[in-house]
Design a protein around this motif. Structure first.
Motif, mmCIF file in Angstrom:
data_model
loop_
_atom_site.group_PDB
_atom_site.id
_atom_site.type_symbol
_atom_site.label_atom_id
_atom_site.label_comp_id
_atom_site.label_asym_id
_atom_site.label_seq_id
_atom_site.Cartn_x
_atom_site.Cartn_y
_atom_site.Cartn_z
ATOM 1 N N ARG A 14 40.309 20.587 47.729
ATOM 2 C CA ARG A 14 41.434 20.873 46.820
ATOM 3 C C ARG A 14 41.019 20.669 45.363
ATOM 4 N N LEU A 15 40.256 19.588 45.120
ATOM 5 C CA LEU A 15 39.813 19.323 43.753
ATOM 6 C C LEU A 15 38.818 20.385 43.276
ATOM 7 N N ALA A 16 37.933 20.788 44.176
ATOM 8 C CA ALA A 16 36.927 21.789 43.805
ATOM 9 C C ALA A 16 37.556 23.166 43.580
ATOM 10 N N ASN A 17 38.762 23.346 44.080
ATOM 11 C CA ASN A 17 39.473 24.616 43.888
ATOM 12 C C ASN A 17 40.789 24.367 43.168
ATOM 13 N N ASP A 18 40.757 23.543 42.143
ATOM 14 C CA ASP A 18 42.008 23.245 41.437
ATOM 15 C C ASP A 18 42.401 24.403 40.512
ATOM 16 N N GLU A 19 43.433 24.192 39.711
ATOM 17 C CA GLU A 19 44.013 25.293 38.920
ATOM 18 C C GLU A 19 43.003 26.059 38.070
ATOM 19 N N THR A 20 42.129 25.327 37.412
ATOM 20 C CA THR A 20 41.152 25.998 36.540
ATOM 21 C C THR A 20 40.254 26.925 37.340
ATOM 22 N N THR A 21 39.787 26.438 38.479
ATOM 23 C CA THR A 21 38.878 27.246 39.299
ATOM 24 C C THR A 21 39.583 28.488 39.833
ATOM 25 N N VAL A 22 40.834 28.322 40.262
ATOM 26 C CA VAL A 22 41.597 29.470 40.769
ATOM 27 C C VAL A 22 41.752 30.516 39.662
ATOM 28 N N GLU A 23 42.073 30.036 38.465
ATOM 29 C CA GLU A 23 42.218 30.940 37.314
ATOM 30 C C GLU A 23 40.880 31.636 37.000
ATOM 31 N N ASN A 24 39.808 30.847 36.969
ATOM 32 C CA ASN A 24 38.489 31.429 36.682
ATOM 33 C C ASN A 24 38.078 32.440 37.747
ATOM 34 N N ARG A 25 38.394 32.108 38.993
ATOM 35 C CA ARG A 25 38.052 33.019 40.090
ATOM 36 C C ARG A 25 38.836 34.327 39.958
ATOM 37 N N ASN A 26 40.111 34.215 39.627
ATOM 38 C CA ASN A 26 40.934 35.424 39.466
ATOM 39 C C ASN A 26 40.420 36.296 38.323
ATOM 40 N N ARG A 27 40.031 35.644 37.225
ATOM 41 C CA ARG A 27 39.512 36.415 36.088
ATOM 42 C C ARG A 27 38.202 37.100 36.472
ATOM 43 N N ALA A 28 37.365 36.384 37.221
ATOM 44 C CA ALA A 28 36.077 36.953 37.644
ATOM 45 C C ALA A 28 36.294 38.127 38.599
ATOM 46 N N LEU A 29 37.238 37.957 39.532
ATOM 47 C CA LEU A 29 37.503 39.040 40.487
ATOM 48 C C LEU A 29 38.087 40.259 39.773
ATOM 49 N N GLY A 30 38.878 40.013 38.733
ATOM 50 C CA GLY A 30 39.418 41.126 37.938
ATOM 51 C C GLY A 30 38.297 41.913 37.289
ATOM 52 N N MET A 31 37.321 41.201 36.761
ATOM 53 C CA MET A 31 36.180 41.875 36.145
ATOM 54 C C MET A 31 35.390 42.647 37.204
ATOM 55 N N GLY A 32 35.255 42.047 38.385
ATOM 56 C CA GLY A 32 34.548 42.713 39.479
ATOM 57 C C GLY A 32 35.244 44.000 39.887
ATOM 58 N N PHE A 33 36.565 43.973 39.884
ATOM 59 C CA PHE A 33 37.332 45.171 40.235
ATOM 60 C C PHE A 33 37.014 46.306 39.256
ATOM 61 N N TRP A 34 37.033 46.015 37.955
ATOM 62 C CA TRP A 34 36.752 47.068 36.971
ATOM 63 C C TRP A 34 35.303 47.529 37.063
ATOM 64 N N GLY A 35 34.410 46.612 37.397
ATOM 65 C CA GLY A 35 33.011 46.986 37.608
ATOM 66 C C GLY A 35 32.892 48.000 38.735
ATOM 67 N N ALA A 36 33.649 47.751 39.824
ATOM 68 C CA ALA A 36 33.618 48.662 40.977
ATOM 69 C C ALA A 36 34.183 50.033 40.616
ATOM 70 N N VAL A 37 35.265 50.039 39.856
ATOM 71 C CA VAL A 37 35.891 51.318 39.462
ATOM 72 C C VAL A 37 34.922 52.130 38.598
ATOM 73 N N ILE A 38 34.313 51.469 37.617
ATOM 74 C CA ILE A 38 33.372 52.172 36.728
ATOM 75 C C ILE A 38 32.178 52.687 37.529
ATOM 76 N N ALA A 39 31.664 51.834 38.442
ATOM 77 C CA ALA A 39 30.512 52.240 39.250
ATOM 78 C C ALA A 39 30.859 53.435 40.135
ATOM 79 N N ALA A 40 32.069 53.447 40.681
ATOM 80 C CA ALA A 40 32.489 54.561 41.532
ATOM 81 C C ALA A 40 32.538 55.861 40.726
ATOM 82 N N PHE A 41 33.064 55.779 39.503
ATOM 83 C CA PHE A 41 33.087 56.967 38.635
ATOM 84 C C PHE A 41 31.664 57.430 38.319
ATOM 85 N N LEU A 42 30.788 56.473 38.018
ATOM 86 C CA LEU A 42 29.399 56.818 37.691
ATOM 87 C C LEU A 42 28.696 57.462 38.888
#
Lengths: 69, 145
Positions: free
Chosen positions: B75-103
């Motif tokens: 629980r501590l290793a996945n506290d609020e900050t980590t969840v937020e950071n993970r969500n932001r990272a996954l959001g970036m990954g999503f856009w990376g996938a979209v751009i790569a698919a277009f390319l």
């Protein structure tokens, strides 16, 4: 005009003589979460903000405020 | 010396953040080496196994997050900050996938691309920025303020 969440967490923590790690322990999060909230990098959830206020014995609006640039 | 659960969680977070950056840097290199025909004549079974290893690593770093730890340390290793950071990272990954698919779609007009290579290309462009961003956000959060 940009708005962000300001806080007086560091001052309140120091007034109680707590380290970041001790406040983290009492609020059930890691030191890095306390660190990021204090530095304005991370906006805590309402639940965590309430827990911090409870641990530090201050009302919420004494700890957190709207900071306008 | 015995460590507290909070110290163990912080150590785990630091290790995870560094590993995420390392994995994020290694992934595109490995994928580039295996594009097209197998470089070292490896079989499909080896390729499939390699993919399972990568998939497990992604699950640990981006979805699961606490390794073998359970209970309060997890629980501590996945506290609020980590969840937020993970969500932001996954959001970036999503856009990376979209751009790569277009390319990949655009490139397919000029160069024949196999479905397997297109998948690798898209996953690499999604996973690499997600892992690196997650690691860097975590390292910044851990750094002393």
């Amino acid at each position: 005009m940009a708005e962000r969440l300001g806080n007086r967490l560091k001052e309140a923590r120091a007034a109680m003589g707590l380290t970041q790690a001790e406040l983290a322990e009492r609020t059930g999060v890691t030191r890095k979460t306390i660190n990021t909230v204090e530095n304005g990098i991370f906006v805590p959830s309402t639940l965590l903000a309430l827990r911090m206020a409870q641990v530090l014995g201050r009302p919420m609006d004494a700890l957190f405020f709207i900071d306008t640039d | 010396m015995a460590r507290t659960e909070a110290e163990k969680a912080e150590r785990l977070s630091r290790l995870r953040a560094g590993s995420a950056v390392g994995l994020g840097l290694a992934f595109p290199i490995a994928q580039t080496l295996s594009l097209g025909d197998p470089v070292w004549g490896s079989s499909n079974v080896i390729h499939l196994l390699a993919w399972f290893v990568w998939a497990a690593a992604f699950a640990v770093f981006l979805v699961w997050g606490a390794g073998l730890f359970r209970g309060r340390i997890a629980r501590l290793a996945n506290d609020e900050t980590t969840v937020e950071n993970r969500n932001r990272a996954l959001g970036m990954g999503f856009w990376g996938a979209v751009i790569a698919a277009f390319l990949a779609y655009w490139a397919s007009f000029y160069e024949p691309i196999t479905a397997r290579d297109a998948c690798r290309f898209i996953i690499t462009f999604a996973a690499t920025p997600a892992l690196i961003r997650f690691g860097l956000l975590e390292l910044r959060a851990i750094r002393d303020g």
